[in-house]
Structures are given as structure tokens and as C-alpha cells.
Design a protein around this motif. Structure first.
Motif, PDB file in Angstrom:
ATOM      1  N   GLN A 274     -18.329 -42.276  22.035  1.00 37.02           N
ATOM      2  CA  GLN A 274     -18.854 -41.190  21.197  1.00 37.02           C
ATOM      3  C   GLN A 274     -17.770 -40.452  20.419  1.00 37.02           C
ATOM      4  O   GLN A 274     -17.735 -39.222  20.350  1.00 37.02           O
ATOM      5  CB  GLN A 274     -19.660 -40.200  22.051  1.00 37.02           C
ATOM      6  CG  GLN A 274     -20.795 -40.832  22.834  1.00 37.02           C
ATOM      7  CD  GLN A 274     -21.806 -41.546  21.954  1.00 37.02           C
ATOM      8  OE1 GLN A 274     -22.154 -41.058  20.887  1.00 37.02           O
ATOM      9  NE2 GLN A 274     -22.271 -42.716  22.380  1.00 37.02           N
ATOM     10  N   LEU A 275     -16.895 -41.207  19.787  1.00 41.84           N
ATOM     11  CA  LEU A 275     -15.777 -40.630  19.043  1.00 41.84           C
ATOM     12  C   LEU A 275     -16.245 -40.128  17.672  1.00 41.84           C
ATOM     13  O   LEU A 275     -16.956 -40.828  16.943  1.00 41.84           O
ATOM     14  CB  LEU A 275     -14.699 -41.695  18.865  1.00 41.84           C
ATOM     15  CG  LEU A 275     -13.306 -41.253  18.460  1.00 41.84           C
ATOM     16  CD1 LEU A 275     -12.704 -40.347  19.517  1.00 41.84           C
ATOM     17  CD2 LEU A 275     -12.420 -42.476  18.253  1.00 41.84           C
ATOM     18  N   ARG A 276     -15.840 -38.912  17.308  1.00 38.48           N
ATOM     19  CA  ARG A 276     -16.118 -38.392  15.967  1.00 38.48           C
ATOM     20  C   ARG A 276     -15.037 -38.850  14.990  1.00 38.48           C
ATOM     21  O   ARG A 276     -13.871 -39.017  15.364  1.00 38.48           O
ATOM     22  CB  ARG A 276     -16.180 -36.869  15.988  1.00 38.48           C
ATOM     23  CG  ARG A 276     -17.393 -36.313  16.720  1.00 38.48           C
ATOM     24  CD  ARG A 276     -17.689 -34.886  16.300  1.00 38.48           C
ATOM     25  NE  ARG A 276     -16.627 -33.957  16.668  1.00 38.48           N
ATOM     26  CZ  ARG A 276     -16.303 -32.866  15.973  1.00 38.48           C
ATOM     27  NH1 ARG A 276     -16.928 -32.588  14.833  1.00 38.48           N
ATOM     28  NH2 ARG A 276     -15.347 -32.063  16.389  1.00 38.48           N
ATOM     29  N   VAL A 277     -15.415 -39.034  13.743  1.00 36.67           N
ATOM     30  CA  VAL A 277     -14.459 -39.425  12.710  1.00 36.67           C
ATOM     31  C   VAL A 277     -13.430 -38.309  12.557  1.00 36.67           C
ATOM     32  O   VAL A 277     -13.788 -37.154  12.257  1.00 36.67           O
ATOM     33  CB  VAL A 277     -15.173 -39.677  11.361  1.00 36.67           C
ATOM     34  CG1 VAL A 277     -14.148 -40.058  10.290  1.00 36.67           C
ATOM     35  CG2 VAL A 277     -16.226 -40.770  11.509  1.00 36.67           C
ATOM     36  N   PRO A 278     -12.129 -38.601  12.756  1.00 36.78           N
ATOM     37  CA  PRO A 278     -11.138 -37.516  12.801  1.00 36.78           C
ATOM     38  C   PRO A 278     -10.547 -37.122  11.451  1.00 36.78           C
ATOM     39  O   PRO A 278      -9.930 -36.056  11.352  1.00 36.78           O
ATOM     40  CB  PRO A 278     -10.049 -38.094  13.705  1.00 36.78           C
ATOM     41  CG  PRO A 278     -10.114 -39.569  13.457  1.00 36.78           C
ATOM     42  CD  PRO A 278     -11.556 -39.885  13.192  1.00 36.78           C
ATOM     43  N   THR A 279     -10.696 -37.945  10.421  1.00 38.93           N
ATOM     44  CA  THR A 279      -9.989 -37.678   9.160  1.00 38.93           C
ATOM     45  C   THR A 279     -10.947 -37.734   7.977  1.00 38.93           C
ATOM     46  O   THR A 279     -12.109 -38.132   8.098  1.00 38.93           O
ATOM     47  CB  THR A 279      -8.869 -38.711   8.940  1.00 38.93           C
ATOM     48  OG1 THR A 279      -9.455 -40.020   8.918  1.00 38.93           O
ATOM     49  CG2 THR A 279      -7.833 -38.648  10.043  1.00 38.93           C
ATOM     50  N   ASP A 280     -10.442 -37.360   6.833  1.00 39.84           N
ATOM     51  CA  ASP A 280     -11.234 -37.403   5.598  1.00 39.84           C
ATOM     52  C   ASP A 280     -11.333 -38.840   5.106  1.00 39.84           C
ATOM     53  O   ASP A 280     -10.621 -39.261   4.179  1.00 39.84           O
ATOM     54  CB  ASP A 280     -10.599 -36.513   4.527  1.00 39.84           C
ATOM     55  CG  ASP A 280     -10.783 -35.037   4.830  1.00 39.84           C
ATOM     56  OD1 ASP A 280     -11.862 -34.668   5.332  1.00 39.84           O
ATOM     57  OD2 ASP A 280      -9.849 -34.264   4.586  1.00 39.84           O
ATOM     58  N   THR A 281     -12.224 -39.572   5.725  1.00 38.37           N
ATOM     59  CA  THR A 281     -12.423 -40.984   5.411  1.00 38.37           C
ATOM     60  C   THR A 281     -13.901 -41.223   5.143  1.00 38.37           C
ATOM     61  O   THR A 281     -14.766 -40.659   5.821  1.00 38.37           O
ATOM     62  CB  THR A 281     -11.965 -41.872   6.587  1.00 38.37           C
ATOM     63  OG1 THR A 281     -10.621 -41.537   6.921  1.00 38.37           O
ATOM     64  CG2 THR A 281     -12.036 -43.343   6.222  1.00 38.37           C
TER      65      THR A 281
END
Length: 464
Positions: A274-281
């Protein structure tokens, strides 16, 4: 890759790269820093055939007495050319295995609090004994000789015990606790919940005991300040004294083993969910940043599952940093965790220890074995076989549910991963599977044994 950017190919492109790498390795290419074929030839004095990937569908052979449940006469598995596969034994929810010096096979059954002993019989299925019962979720087992005494170490959820092993015995001798009071669900601060209470162990050539104390959660900072630290590996003397923290930031090291001929510990690690997207991608292709979102296409491919050597004093990042894929799945970078390390200040993800190799996210690697000193066919005798339990909550069942193989060169570097046994998934998009590998070991006759806690079976991969 820096710690604050995440420009990366799409998941589909990564998968294509990995499949290509596996194909090339199976056809004679690959290798992690050396020519494994040449290395094997130097050891044997003759040119050794290189390990070949699974490519041939074979019927799962099973005597009538071992059929039932999820195993029927219509099952097929894909294996390397020249191999067959059969059902060798049936147990309810078998987990880890250990080969006794006399050729018997011990199998842990945590759900029943016991260890089974399987003994081969001519032209018959193995005879089963309850080797030990009344245990607290027994999991990993290791035979280890010190001086003239062979010990059997057993990891329970709350302690590590050992007993003197005598060849041919079908019931355990008196057990002594060498490490007690290990954290499990009875720990008051955890309020009855410990997600990874099962313990795994290894013993080194210099008689040190290594214990994996897995995380109590998916991702939580509390584990890093607990006593003992969770998501870590501890080292003890063989009798359980002089315990100390050896390495940390390892969420759930299910498999532990020492590379033969060295003092280098390797582990196979279950990483977080359940990892959230960490960067502006832009992950979903809509032209906008997906930072902070939980997207199935990102979660399915992140973070990578490490297969790595572990150094004394190392920090491998969990839960503050998450390993990222690259084309060779080697020497992996990590990116900060958006929830627990959003500005990379809690732990610098560029400064942590890099995993040597990676497996596809959520493959859920559990047991693995180095095959160097086994009797398996020579082409597979310089590497490690890894059982991948498979993803339980991905959008499809394309991660894990198989057994893979990593060739190693003479310098101790792992090469490109190839498949050994596949076919447990019948429809990945419908999330349909009939088997989940847990552990893999070599038996006394040069076959590989594979435990499956979903179908309730032990398979034997054998050279024809």
C-alpha cells in the motif's frame, strides 16, 4: 536516482526488461559480476552446462493416495527441460523444511504447533512422524554441528530452542531455550496483533546464531525504537548469549542463509504494501502529478523485494526508504517513504545500504536455499533457489507464485533471476491460483523439495 526524484519507466516496460533478462540468462547470458559458467567449470575441471529457465509444461505426477483438495490429475507445472515434478507428500499448511543429516526431512507446521518428520520408503509415499509437538508457531529449523555435536535449532514465535540430534531419531530430544522472550502477539504493547510473528534463523560457519525479528506492522516507526528492534536481524552466540543488533531496516527477512564457503549472510525480504506515490510523477498518464495517491498500477510494482547480502551494522531502509526497480534489478536505489520520511530527513535514503538484487514487488519471497553443496544437477549447483509465495492483494496474481533461481559467480555476486517452477496461477486477472510455494531445499538425492501451504503439499522437482 536521487532521493527526491523518481523518473522511471512504466511498470510494463520494467516487466519487459526483467523477462528479457531472465530469457537471456536462461540461454547462456547474464551473471552478476562474473561468468558463472566459467566459474563452475573451474571448480569441476570441465565445462558445466548453464542453468536453464522453466519452459516445459509437465503434468504434476501424483499417486492416487496424495490427490484431493486443490491437487487433481489435471494440474500442470512449467519446469526446466529435463525435469519432472511430482507430489511427494501431503501436509496441512506446511511451511519451512530442513534436511536431516540422515536424509529425513523436517517440515514445520506452525498452525498445528508441530514439526513433522518425513522419511522416504521404497515404492511408497514417505512415512510421517510427529517429531515435536506443543510448540508455539514453529517455523524455521537449522541443523548445525559444533565440535562432535549436531544440534537442531528451532525458531518458535517467542523463542529459539535447540536439541542434540541423533541420527535416525523420529522424536526430538530434550529441548533447551537459547533465546527467549522474543516479541510475538503476546507483547502487551502490540495488543494481540503481530503481523509477522514467525521467526527465521541461520547459523554461521563461526557458530553464531542469527535471528530475524520481523516487523509487527506494514510500515510503522514504532518498530525501529522497540526493544528489541523489530524489522531487524540479531546476532547471538550459539548458546544464545551475547545478543546484539546486527542489521536493521529489514522489514521481514523470511529466508536467511550463509553463502557456502563464506561468512556472508544473505536474506530474502518481504517488503511493504500500500505504498503512496512519493514524488511528482505522472503514473496514470493523465498529465498530472500523482504524488500522494495510492494507485494500483504503482502499488503493484513498488517497492521491490530485496534479495541481498547483509553486513554487520547495515541499515536497509525500512520503513523510511523503499527500494526501487532498475533494468538489472541490481544495486538498488531507494526513495523516501512519503508517510514516514516525507522530506528525507528522518533517514537519508541515498546513504542506506543498497540491496544487491531485487525481485518483483509483492513476490513475497519466503524460504531460499543455496545449492552449492547439494547433489542437484551441476548446472544449478552454484546458486540459490527462492520460493515466492505471491501477492495476496495485488490487482492481478502476476507477482510470485513460483520458484526462481539466482546463479552466483565465484566472487559471490548474484546474477539474473530465472524461473524454475511456475504454473500455480491459472488466471492472474481472475486472481485464481491453486498453489503458493513457501520453502525450497535440496534433498539427499539431488532433487528439490518445495513446500506449498495453500494446496497442502510437498513437491519434488527431479531430473529425468
Amino acid at each position: 536516482m536521487t532521493s527526491n526524484t523518481m523518473a522511471r519507466p512504466t511498470p510494463a516496460r520494467w516487466l519487459g526488461m526483467l523477462l528479457c533478462a531472465a530469457f537471456l540468462n536462461g540461454c547462456g547470458g547474464g551473471g552478476g559480476g562474473g561468468d558463472s559458467t566459467a566459474d563452475s567449470a573451474a571448480d569441476s575441471g570441465a565445462t558445466a552446462r548453464q542453468a536453464t529457465a522453466a519452459s516445459v509444461s509437465q503434468p504434476l505426477e501424483s499417486p492416487e493416495t496424495l490427490r484431493g483438495g486443490l491437487i487433481n490429475n489435471e494440474r500442470n507445472l512449467t519446469v526446466p527441460p529435463g525435469f519432472g515434478i511430482r507430489v511427494w507428500a501431503r501436509l496441512d499448511k506446511p511451511r519451512f523444511m530442513a534436511l536431516a543429516p540422515n536424509g529425513d526431512v523436517l517440515v514445520s507446521v506452525p498452525s498445528e504447533g508441530r514439526i513433522a518428520l518425513l522419511r522416504e520408503r521404497p515404492n511408497d509415499t514417505p512415512e510421517e512422524f510427529t517429531f515435536a509437538g506443543g510448540l508455539n508457531q514453529p517455523h524455521d529449523m537449522v541443523f548445525h554441528t559444533i565440535g562432535n555435536t549436531t544440534w537442531l535449532y528451532v525458531a518458535e514465535s517467542n523463542r529459539i530452542t535447540r536439541s542434540v540430534y541423533r541420527s535416525g531419531e523420529t522424536a526430538t530430544a530434550e529441548r533447551q531455550t537459547v533465546v527467549g522472550d522474543l516479541p510475538d502477539a503476546s507483547l502487551s504493547e502490540l495488543r494481540g496483533t503481530y503481523e509477522h510473528a514467525l521467526k527465521n534463523i541461520a547459523l554461521s560457519p563461526d557458530d553464531k546464531l542469527y535471528v530475524s525479528i520481523a516487523s509487527a506492522c506494514n510500515a510503522c516507526a514504532e518498530d525501529t525504537t522497540a526493544d528489541p528492534v523489530r524489522g531487524a536481524i540479531y546476532q547471538y552466540s550459539a548458546d544464545g548469549k551475547d545478543g546484539r543488533l546486527f542489521a536493521r531496516g529489514i522489514r521481514n527477512a523470511e529466508g536467511l542463509d550463509f553463502l557456502p564457503g563464506t561468512s556472508t549472510l544473505w536474506v530474502a525480504v518481504n517488503n511493504r504494501d500500500q505504498l503512496r506515490v512519493p514524488t511528482d510523477t505522472d503514473i496514470d498518464g493523465d498529465g498530472e502529478s500523482d504524488r500522494g495517491k495510492q494507485l494500483p498500477q504503482y502499488i503493484d510494482e513498488n517497492p521491490i523485494e530485496p534479495f541481498t547480502s547483509v553486513r554487520d551494522g547495515g541499515n536497509y531502509g525500512w520503513p523510511f526508504c523503499n527500494a526501487q526497480p532498475n533494468p538489472t534489478m541490481s544495486n538498488l536505489d531507494s526513495v523516501f517513504d512519503l508517510d514516514l520520511n516525507p522530506d528525507n530527513s528522518v533517514l537519508d535514503c541515498a546513504a542506506i545500504d543498497r540491496p544487491a538484487k531485487g525481485m518483483r514487488a509483492h513476490s513475497a519471497p519466503l524460504g531460499f536455499s543455496f545449492l552449492h553443496r547439494s547433489g542437484v544437477p551441476e548446472a544449478y549447483r552454484r546458486g540459490a533457489a527462492v520460493a515466492q509465495h505471491g501477492c495476496w492483494n495485488c490487482s492481478s496474481l502476476r507477482a510470485g507464485y513460483k520458484v526462481t533461481y539466482f546463479p552466483f559467480d565465484a566472487s559471490g555476486n548474484a546474477g539474473a533471476e530465472i524461473d524454475l517452477v511456475t504454473g500455480f496461477v491459472t488466471d492472474p486477472d481472475a486472481r485464481s491460483a491453486w498453489g503458493r510455494p513457501v520453502d525450497v531445499i535440496a534433498d539427499a538425492r539431488g532433487n528439490l523439495l518445495i513446500s506449498d501451504d495453500l494446496a497442502g503439499a510437498i513437491y519434488q522437482l527431479y531430473p529425468k
